[in-house]
Enzyme design. Structure first.
Site: not given
Ligand code: AMP
Length: 210
Positions: A14, A89, A123, A156, A167
């Site tokens: 995405k 989320r 990744r 990461r 996750r």
């Molecule tokens: P992402 O890069 O979108 O996978 O986000 C990495 C991490 O950031 C997630 O695993 C959460 O710990 C935190 N995070 C990002 N967006 C949100 C959200 N909308 N709600 C809660 N935690 C978030």
């Protein structure tokens, strides 16, 4: 005005599709994960606060994320529209957003767990310039070396096998109701995320008539 939300499991691509949309429509992408990672790298108070939660693959508290997004959406570079990547989320976040912004499209890039697990484990990103690679879908020319700047490619902190399962479990628990939320509102656009990057983009363009 395009007010777009991108949904889908981690590893569904995405982020990549959000970048394509951002270029095609000339609107910014707001990625909550990227904002948090930036705070962590700069060791800000917020960065320190979310560090342990993110490393464990857990979700940051709604209050923190909602406030962050609300402040970002109040800035004046979003006249033409924006793409939200990684937010909402949880259904509570979707409800919070709906109180002050409508959503034109919720693009749901769907993919089975087995597929996204493989992609996530593959990744890497450059620890110097941040360029993104994937040993499965977008490999670097030389293993572990960045094509752009020659920096070292690293994984990461939240992409280890253990954290990935965590996750994904959390993703289903919280995200499935968000998908239903947007379906009920008639703005959900479901896309097959198991196709190649180009084909996913083609499907998005077709469904959005771009
Ligand atoms: P992402 O890069 O979108 O996978 O986000 C990495 C991490 O950031 C997630 O695993 C959460 O710990 C935190 N995070 C990002 N967006 C949100 C959200 N909308 N709600 C809660 N935690 C978030």
């Amino acid at each position: 005005m395009h007010k777009i939300v991108i949904l889908g499991p981690p590893g569904s691509g995405k982020g990549t599709q959000a970048e394509f949309l951002s270029k095609a429509l000339n609107i910014p992408t707001i990625s909550t994960g990227a904002i948090f990672r930036d705070h962590m790298a700069r060791k800000t108070d917020l960065g320190k606060e979310v560090d342990a939660v993110m490393r464990a693959g857990k979700l940051v508290d709604n209050e923190i994320v909602n406030k962050l997004v609300q402040e970002r959406l109040a800035k004046d570079d979003l006249q033409v529209g924006y793409i939200l990547d990684g937010y909402p989320r949880k259904v509570e976040q979707a409800q919070f957003l709906s109180e002050y912004r409508d959503v034109s499209y919720a693009i749901y890039i769907n993919s089975r767990d087995t597929i996204v697990m493989k992609r996530l484990a593959a990744r890497r990103h450059c620890d110097k310039c941040g360029a993104k690679f994937n040993f499965v879908t977008n490999p670097p020319k030389v293993e572990s070396v960045c094509d752009e700047c020659g920096g070292e490619l690293v994984i990461r902190a939240d992409s280890t096998a253990e954290v990935i399962s965590e996750r994904l479990a959390s993703y289903h628990f919280f995200n499935d109701p968000v998908v239903k939320f947007y379906k009920r509102r008639g703005v959900l656009v479901e896309i097959n995320g198991e196709l190649s990057i180009d084909d996913v983009w083609q499907e998005i363009k077709n469904k959005l008539s771009l």
